[in-house]
Structures are given as structure tokens and as C-alpha cells.
Design a protein around this motif. Structure first.
Motif, PDB file in Angstrom:
ATOM      1  N   LEU A   8       0.563  -1.116   0.100  1.00 33.22           N
ATOM      2  CA  LEU A   8      -0.022  -0.226   0.032  1.00 33.22           C
ATOM      3  C   LEU A   8       0.932   1.299  -0.059  1.00 33.22           C
ATOM      4  O   LEU A   8       0.817   2.153  -0.553  1.00 33.22           O
ATOM      5  CB  LEU A   8      -0.942  -0.056   1.034  1.00 33.22           C
ATOM      6  N   LEU A   9       2.154   1.335   0.922  1.00 30.03           N
ATOM      7  CA  LEU A   9       2.881   2.411   0.973  1.00 30.03           C
ATOM      8  C   LEU A   9       3.495   2.625  -0.351  1.00 30.03           C
ATOM      9  O   LEU A   9       3.672   3.866  -0.978  1.00 30.03           O
ATOM     10  CB  LEU A   9       3.761   2.002   1.840  1.00 30.03           C
ATOM     11  N   GLU A  10       3.700   1.514  -1.458  1.00 38.68           N
ATOM     12  CA  GLU A  10       4.417   1.779  -2.611  1.00 38.68           C
ATOM     13  C   GLU A  10       3.518   2.349  -3.471  1.00 38.68           C
ATOM     14  O   GLU A  10       4.049   3.356  -4.501  1.00 38.68           O
ATOM     15  CB  GLU A  10       4.691   0.420  -3.156  1.00 38.68           C
ATOM     16  N   VAL A  11       2.080   2.535  -3.528  1.00 38.87           N
ATOM     17  CA  VAL A  11       1.197   3.015  -4.491  1.00 38.87           C
ATOM     18  C   VAL A  11       0.698   4.309  -3.835  1.00 38.87           C
ATOM     19  O   VAL A  11       0.238   5.278  -4.745  1.00 38.87           O
ATOM     20  CB  VAL A  11       0.010   2.165  -4.834  1.00 38.87           C
ATOM     21  N   LEU A  12       0.602   4.751  -2.567  1.00 36.49           N
ATOM     22  CA  LEU A  12       0.104   5.950  -2.126  1.00 36.49           C
ATOM     23  C   LEU A  12       0.886   7.325  -2.696  1.00 36.49           C
ATOM     24  O   LEU A  12       2.046   7.064  -2.594  1.00 36.49           O
ATOM     25  CB  LEU A  12      -0.097   5.962  -0.543  1.00 36.49           C
ATOM     26  N   VAL A  13       0.203   8.188  -2.721  1.00 34.41           N
ATOM     27  CA  VAL A  13       0.682   9.520  -3.151  1.00 34.41           C
ATOM     28  C   VAL A  13       0.079  10.676  -2.143  1.00 34.41           C
ATOM     29  O   VAL A  13      -0.932  10.412  -1.884  1.00 34.41           O
ATOM     30  CB  VAL A  13       0.965   9.818  -4.605  1.00 34.41           C
ATOM     31  N   ARG A  57       5.744  11.855  -3.686  1.00 33.59           N
ATOM     32  CA  ARG A  57       6.098  10.719  -2.838  1.00 33.59           C
ATOM     33  C   ARG A  57       5.706  10.711  -1.324  1.00 33.59           C
ATOM     34  O   ARG A  57       6.084  12.220  -1.002  1.00 33.59           O
ATOM     35  CB  ARG A  57       7.727  10.485  -3.002  1.00 33.59           C
ATOM     36  N   LEU A  58       5.484   9.852  -0.640  1.00 35.42           N
ATOM     37  CA  LEU A  58       5.388   9.899   0.808  1.00 35.42           C
ATOM     38  C   LEU A  58       6.644   9.101   1.477  1.00 35.42           C
ATOM     39  O   LEU A  58       6.603   8.066   1.094  1.00 35.42           O
ATOM     40  CB  LEU A  58       4.148   9.319   1.231  1.00 35.42           C
ATOM     41  N   ASP A  59       6.793   9.451   2.613  1.00 32.46           N
ATOM     42  CA  ASP A  59       7.797   8.805   3.421  1.00 32.46           C
ATOM     43  C   ASP A  59       6.980   8.286   4.715  1.00 32.46           C
ATOM     44  O   ASP A  59       6.248   9.110   5.383  1.00 32.46           O
ATOM     45  CB  ASP A  59       8.994   9.764   3.930  1.00 32.46           C
ATOM     46  N   TYR A  60       7.378   7.030   5.069  1.00 36.19           N
ATOM     47  CA  TYR A  60       6.602   6.630   6.078  1.00 36.19           C
ATOM     48  C   TYR A  60       7.415   6.755   7.678  1.00 36.19           C
ATOM     49  O   TYR A  60       8.626   6.180   7.567  1.00 36.19           O
ATOM     50  CB  TYR A  60       6.542   5.006   6.134  1.00 36.19           C
ATOM     51  N   ASP A  61       6.776   7.347   8.478  1.00 32.94           N
ATOM     52  CA  ASP A  61       7.514   7.785   9.771  1.00 32.94           C
ATOM     53  C   ASP A  61       6.810   6.677  10.777  1.00 32.94           C
ATOM     54  O   ASP A  61       5.935   6.689  11.178  1.00 32.94           O
ATOM     55  CB  ASP A  61       7.329   8.966  10.178  1.00 32.94           C
ATOM     56  N   LEU A  95       2.334   9.262   7.530  1.00 32.93           N
ATOM     57  CA  LEU A  95       2.836   9.233   6.164  1.00 32.93           C
ATOM     58  C   LEU A  95       3.410  10.890   5.965  1.00 32.93           C
ATOM     59  O   LEU A  95       2.572  11.714   6.148  1.00 32.93           O
ATOM     60  CB  LEU A  95       1.878   8.829   5.041  1.00 32.93           C
ATOM     61  N   ILE A  96       4.481  11.199   5.415  1.00 36.37           N
ATOM     62  CA  ILE A  96       5.198  12.377   5.221  1.00 36.37           C
ATOM     63  C   ILE A  96       4.953  12.923   4.168  1.00 36.37           C
ATOM     64  O   ILE A  96       5.822  12.274   3.151  1.00 36.37           O
ATOM     65  CB  ILE A  96       6.525  12.604   6.187  1.00 36.37           C
ATOM     66  N   PRO A 104      -4.192   4.414   6.512  1.00 34.23           N
ATOM     67  CA  PRO A 104      -3.649   5.789   6.193  1.00 34.23           C
ATOM     68  C   PRO A 104      -4.918   6.699   5.971  1.00 34.23           C
ATOM     69  O   PRO A 104      -5.708   6.431   5.157  1.00 34.23           O
ATOM     70  CB  PRO A 104      -2.794   5.813   4.982  1.00 34.23           C
ATOM     71  N   ILE A 105      -4.878   7.968   6.479  1.00 36.70           N
ATOM     72  CA  ILE A 105      -6.019   9.087   6.675  1.00 36.70           C
ATOM     73  C   ILE A 105      -5.571   9.953   5.693  1.00 36.70           C
ATOM     74  O   ILE A 105      -4.593  10.777   6.028  1.00 36.70           O
ATOM     75  CB  ILE A 105      -6.284   9.515   7.827  1.00 36.70           C
ATOM     76  N   MET A 106      -6.094   9.841   4.178  1.00 43.29           N
ATOM     77  CA  MET A 106      -5.311  10.932   3.319  1.00 43.29           C
ATOM     78  C   MET A 106      -6.114  11.939   2.852  1.00 43.29           C
ATOM     79  O   MET A 106      -6.257  12.314   1.789  1.00 43.29           O
ATOM     80  CB  MET A 106      -5.056   9.878   2.064  1.00 43.29           C
ATOM     81  N   LEU A 107      -6.529  12.646   3.842  1.00 41.06           N
ATOM     82  CA  LEU A 107      -7.304  13.954   4.058  1.00 41.06           C
ATOM     83  C   LEU A 107      -6.331  15.121   4.414  1.00 41.06           C
ATOM     84  O   LEU A 107      -6.047  15.071   5.338  1.00 41.06           O
ATOM     85  CB  LEU A 107      -8.690  13.894   4.625  1.00 41.06           C
ATOM     86  N   ALA A 108      -6.284  15.988   3.446  1.00 38.61           N
ATOM     87  CA  ALA A 108      -5.620  17.107   3.754  1.00 38.61           C
ATOM     88  C   ALA A 108      -5.868  17.838   5.205  1.00 38.61           C
ATOM     89  O   ALA A 108      -5.307  18.246   6.153  1.00 38.61           O
ATOM     90  CB  ALA A 108      -5.657  18.268   2.719  1.00 38.61           C
TER      91      ALA A 108
END
Length: 64
Positions: A15-20, A27-31, A37-38, A53-57
Motif C-alpha cells: 500500500l505504501l508503494e502506491v500511495l501518493v 512521494r510519501l515517506d513512512y515515519d 506518512l510524510i 492511512p488517512i489521506m485527507l488534507a
């Protein structure tokens, strides 16, 4: 799943590979320590809750 010590649920690496980043499409970095996700481009940290992952700004934390 989390165990009796309430350790965070890990995120599926596939999942981390495809999320932007939803703001920059970058790209996002996983902390792992902060369980976020940074997005360096948007200067936002997106939370991960129960392995999702909550991908809402509006849910992201500003890094400034």
C-alpha cells in the motif's frame, strides 16, 4: 492487529508503494515512530489509524 500492549498496526508495504500525497501527488515517506506518512512537498504529515492511512488534507498535521 494490535496486541495487548496497544502497539500500532503496521501498514501493508504494498500500500505504501502506491500511495501518493493527495495535495502534491508526490512521494510519501513512512515515519514508523510517529505512525504517519510524510509529504515533504506539501509539508504535511498524514496520520495512520488502525493501519489505515488517512489521506485527507484537513486531517493532516502541518510540518511547519
Amino acid at each position: 492487529m494490535s496486541d495487548a500492549f496497544h502497539t500500532p498496526v503496521s501498514v501493508d508495504p504494498r500500500l505504501l508503494e502506491v500511495l501518493v500525497c493527495p495535495v502534491t501527488r508526490g512521494r510519501l515517506d513512512y515515519d514508523r515512530a510517529a505512525n504517519e506518512l510524510i509529504s515533504k512537498g506539501a509539508k504535511l504529515a498524514f496520520p495512520i489509524r488502525d493501519g489505515v492511512p488517512i489521506m485527507l488534507a484537513e486531517e493532516a498535521r502541518s510540518l511547519e
